[in-house]
Scaffold this active site. Structure first.
Site, PDB file in Angstrom:
ATOM      1  N   TRP A 158      30.144  36.174  41.081  1.00 18.74           N
ATOM      2  CA  TRP A 158      31.427  35.927  41.596  1.00 18.74           C
ATOM      3  C   TRP A 158      31.128  35.099  42.870  1.00 18.74           C
ATOM      4  O   TRP A 158      31.094  35.938  43.846  1.00 18.74           O
ATOM      5  CB  TRP A 158      32.618  36.635  41.675  1.00 18.74           C
ATOM      6  CG  TRP A 158      32.921  37.279  40.360  1.00 18.74           C
ATOM      7  CD1 TRP A 158      33.713  36.743  39.542  1.00 18.74           C
ATOM      8  CD2 TRP A 158      32.481  38.625  39.722  1.00 18.74           C
ATOM      9  NE1 TRP A 158      34.000  37.523  38.187  1.00 18.74           N
ATOM     10  CE2 TRP A 158      33.163  38.653  38.633  1.00 18.74           C
ATOM     11  CE3 TRP A 158      31.472  39.434  40.144  1.00 18.74           C
ATOM     12  CZ2 TRP A 158      32.953  39.849  37.542  1.00 18.74           C
ATOM     13  CZ3 TRP A 158      31.352  40.802  39.387  1.00 18.74           C
ATOM     14  CH2 TRP A 158      32.026  40.812  38.005  1.00 18.74           C
ATOM     15  N   HIS A 183      38.862  37.160  40.598  1.00 21.54           N
ATOM     16  CA  HIS A 183      39.419  37.706  39.421  1.00 21.54           C
ATOM     17  C   HIS A 183      40.544  38.475  39.609  1.00 21.54           C
ATOM     18  O   HIS A 183      40.877  39.081  40.819  1.00 21.54           O
ATOM     19  CB  HIS A 183      38.176  38.372  38.370  1.00 21.54           C
ATOM     20  CG  HIS A 183      37.548  39.643  39.069  1.00 21.54           C
ATOM     21  ND1 HIS A 183      36.460  40.161  38.412  1.00 21.54           N
ATOM     22  CD2 HIS A 183      37.656  40.046  40.495  1.00 21.54           C
ATOM     23  CE1 HIS A 183      36.013  41.127  39.211  1.00 21.54           C
ATOM     24  NE2 HIS A 183      36.932  41.213  40.598  1.00 21.54           N
ATOM     25  N   ARG A 209      36.928  30.877  43.380  1.00 24.84           N
ATOM     26  CA  ARG A 209      35.516  30.839  43.213  1.00 24.84           C
ATOM     27  C   ARG A 209      34.755  29.650  43.845  1.00 24.84           C
ATOM     28  O   ARG A 209      35.039  28.727  43.740  1.00 24.84           O
ATOM     29  CB  ARG A 209      35.013  30.861  41.607  1.00 24.84           C
ATOM     30  CG  ARG A 209      35.601  32.225  40.960  1.00 24.84           C
ATOM     31  CD  ARG A 209      35.063  32.275  39.557  1.00 24.84           C
ATOM     32  NE  ARG A 209      35.572  33.603  39.037  1.00 24.84           N
ATOM     33  CZ  ARG A 209      35.585  34.002  37.899  1.00 24.84           C
ATOM     34  NH1 ARG A 209      34.704  33.444  37.056  1.00 24.84           N
ATOM     35  NH2 ARG A 209      36.071  35.164  37.380  1.00 24.84           N
ATOM     36  N   GLN A 223      43.934  33.494  35.579  1.00 24.72           N
ATOM     37  CA  GLN A 223      43.656  34.502  34.674  1.00 24.72           C
ATOM     38  C   GLN A 223      44.730  35.396  34.486  1.00 24.72           C
ATOM     39  O   GLN A 223      45.692  35.216  35.013  1.00 24.72           O
ATOM     40  CB  GLN A 223      42.429  35.504  35.337  1.00 24.72           C
ATOM     41  CG  GLN A 223      41.151  34.875  35.451  1.00 24.72           C
ATOM     42  CD  GLN A 223      40.262  36.064  35.834  1.00 24.72           C
ATOM     43  OE1 GLN A 223      40.451  37.128  36.293  1.00 24.72           O
ATOM     44  NE2 GLN A 223      39.083  35.782  35.428  1.00 24.72           N
ATOM     45  N   VAL A 266      33.294  47.950  33.128  1.00 30.20           N
ATOM     46  CA  VAL A 266      33.533  48.328  31.874  1.00 30.20           C
ATOM     47  C   VAL A 266      32.128  48.896  31.169  1.00 30.20           C
ATOM     48  O   VAL A 266      31.050  48.468  31.687  1.00 30.20           O
ATOM     49  CB  VAL A 266      34.003  46.946  30.987  1.00 30.20           C
ATOM     50  CG1 VAL A 266      35.486  46.965  31.307  1.00 30.20           C
ATOM     51  CG2 VAL A 266      33.149  45.884  31.005  1.00 30.20           C
ATOM     52  N   ALA A 322      40.133  46.922  29.231  1.00 24.17           N
ATOM     53  CA  ALA A 322      40.417  45.687  30.089  1.00 24.17           C
ATOM     54  C   ALA A 322      40.033  44.520  29.500  1.00 24.17           C
ATOM     55  O   ALA A 322      38.860  44.534  28.760  1.00 24.17           O
ATOM     56  CB  ALA A 322      40.081  46.085  31.226  1.00 24.17           C
TER      57      ALA A 322
HETATM   58  N1  PHE Z   1      36.929  39.910  35.642  1.00 19.56           N
HETATM   59  C1  PHE Z   1      35.966  39.359  34.901  1.00 19.56           C
HETATM   60  C2  PHE Z   1      35.858  38.175  35.076  1.00 19.56           C
HETATM   61  O1  PHE Z   1      36.700  37.685  35.938  1.00 19.56           O
HETATM   62  C3  PHE Z   1      36.530  39.647  33.303  1.00 19.56           C
HETATM   63  C4  PHE Z   1      36.700  40.784  33.000  1.00 19.56           C
HETATM   64  C5  PHE Z   1      38.114  41.682  33.119  1.00 19.56           C
HETATM   65  C6  PHE Z   1      35.806  41.563  32.207  1.00 19.56           C
HETATM   66  C7  PHE Z   1      38.067  42.745  32.420  1.00 19.56           C
HETATM   67  C8  PHE Z   1      35.984  42.853  31.712  1.00 19.56           C
HETATM   68  C9  PHE Z   1      37.080  43.581  31.729  1.00 19.56           C
HETATM   69  O2  PHE Z   1      34.844  37.412  35.085  1.00 19.56           O
END
Ligand code: PHE
Length: 354
Positions: A158, A183, A209, A223, A266, A322
């Protein structure tokens, strides 16, 4: 009756008939010159009066003046009648109810707003509560609490817009770095800190970003984050939820693929993609899939046990999933838009299509 009074009577008769036939200003003016002008017909009669004997002069003079008065009055009346007729016809034009109406430009919701609402509608029906969080975020939530400490290589996933100012952090640190969230995942932590399981939330919001743009990447994106924490939640629940969501959004014929991926917050992590809507799936010059056949819509996975434990819950008892999806990516698929940059370029010709 003398010859001259006969002449006056015939001038009067002809002149009144001609005046009634005069249909515009030019015709009226020509009539005036011909009858009442300096060398006009009636003027000629009046001029000739001097050559008549005294008795006749009196009669002819009176008669000529009477007719002159009648013709002048008739002239005024005719002018006025034409003026009224012209006015009435423009008024009639202005009120012509048979003309097609002028189209009124109607306002509409931005396509991203429409798609965001559709996404959330489906998740609400699946039992998720919609909440929002801050766009200006602390490093501690955007990265730290998501197992991405300073200098961790995963930060490169990111590219971030940082603020010059530093603020007081939640741990009392006076110099906590501030950023535009990259995010919506920090809301996983913020929500878990304030709510006990069972948790089912959907979090829409803008993210930023600091990266180069192309047909599938923008520096600002929306998002929708999903978080479900409960006893006994498994990967099957994640897969089932996302498949049902995709079926309701795109219909049964769109293919959905989950494949292995990595996000520090995760375990395991997946990435969710749908089959390309732009090309048959094998065109290397396709701006949407670049020949891969797939467009990535979101990252997802099982919430890392360390994150559940860090909020004070027993990770042996509580598990969860998630996901974080790109609203513009979903909109590309739904609306058949092959360049993500069109959505926020503010061209009304583009926006008016949806
Ligand atoms: N937050 C991550 C992104 O923006 C996406 C994501 C959200 C991945 C939740 C796993 C669980 O790239």
């Amino acid at each position: 009756m003398s010859e001259t009074t006969d002449r006056i009577a015939s001038i009067e008769r002809d002149a009144l008939a001609a005046l009634a036939a005069a249909e515009d200003d030019a015709a009226i003016e020509a009539w005036r010159t011909r009858v009442l002008g300096r060398s006009g017909e009636l003027t000629g009669v009046l001029r000739g009066i001097g050559g008549l004997d005294a008795d006749e002069r009196k009669v002819v003079g009176a008669e000529a003046n009477r007719v002159k008065g009648i013709l002048e009055a008739a002239l005024d009346e005719r002018r006025e009648a034409l003026r009224r007729a012209a006015l009435a016809s423009t008024e009639a034009d202005a009120l012509d109810v048979t003309l097609p109406g002028r189209p009124l430009r109607r306002g509409r919701l931005h396509p991203i707003t429409q798609v965001r609402r559709r996404i959330l509608d489906v998740f609400e029906r699946l039992g998720f509560q919609v909440i929002e969080g801050p766009e200006v975020e602390l490093d501690a939530y955007n990265f730290g609490a998501l197992r991405i400490p300073e200098h961790h290589p995963a930060r490169d996933m990111w590219d971030t817009f940082w603020f010059d100012e530093e603020v007081q952090g939640p741990d009392g640190n006076e110099r906590a770095p501030l950023l535009l969230r990259t995010h919506t995942s920090p809301m996983q932590v913020r929500f878990m800190q304030e709510h006990e399981p069972p948790i089912r939330v959907a979090v829409p919001g803008k993210c930023y970003r600091y990266e180069a743009t192309d047909a599938t990447h923008e520096w600002m994106l929306e998002q929708v984050e999903l978080l479900a924490i409960d006893e006994g939640i498994s990967m099957a629940n994640l897969k089932g939820t996302l498949q049902e969501w995709a079926r309701q959004m795109f219909g049964p014929s769109r293919k959905v693929m989950l494949r292995n991926s990595y996000f520090p917050f995760v375990e395991p992590g997946v990435e969710v993609a749908v089959d390309c809507f732009q090309c048959p799936g094998d065109d290397p010059s396709c701006p949407v899939c670049r020949g891969s056949g797939w467009l990535e819509l979101m990252g997802a996975g099982m919430v890392h046990p360390e994150i559940i434990a860090a909020q004070g819950y027993d990770p042996e008892r509580y598990t969860g999933f998630a996901a974080g999806m790109g609203v513009e990516r979903v909109a590309m698929v739904l609306l058949g838009v092959s360049d993500i940059r069109d959505f926020h370029a503010n061209d009304p010709r583009f926006l008016a299509q949806f």
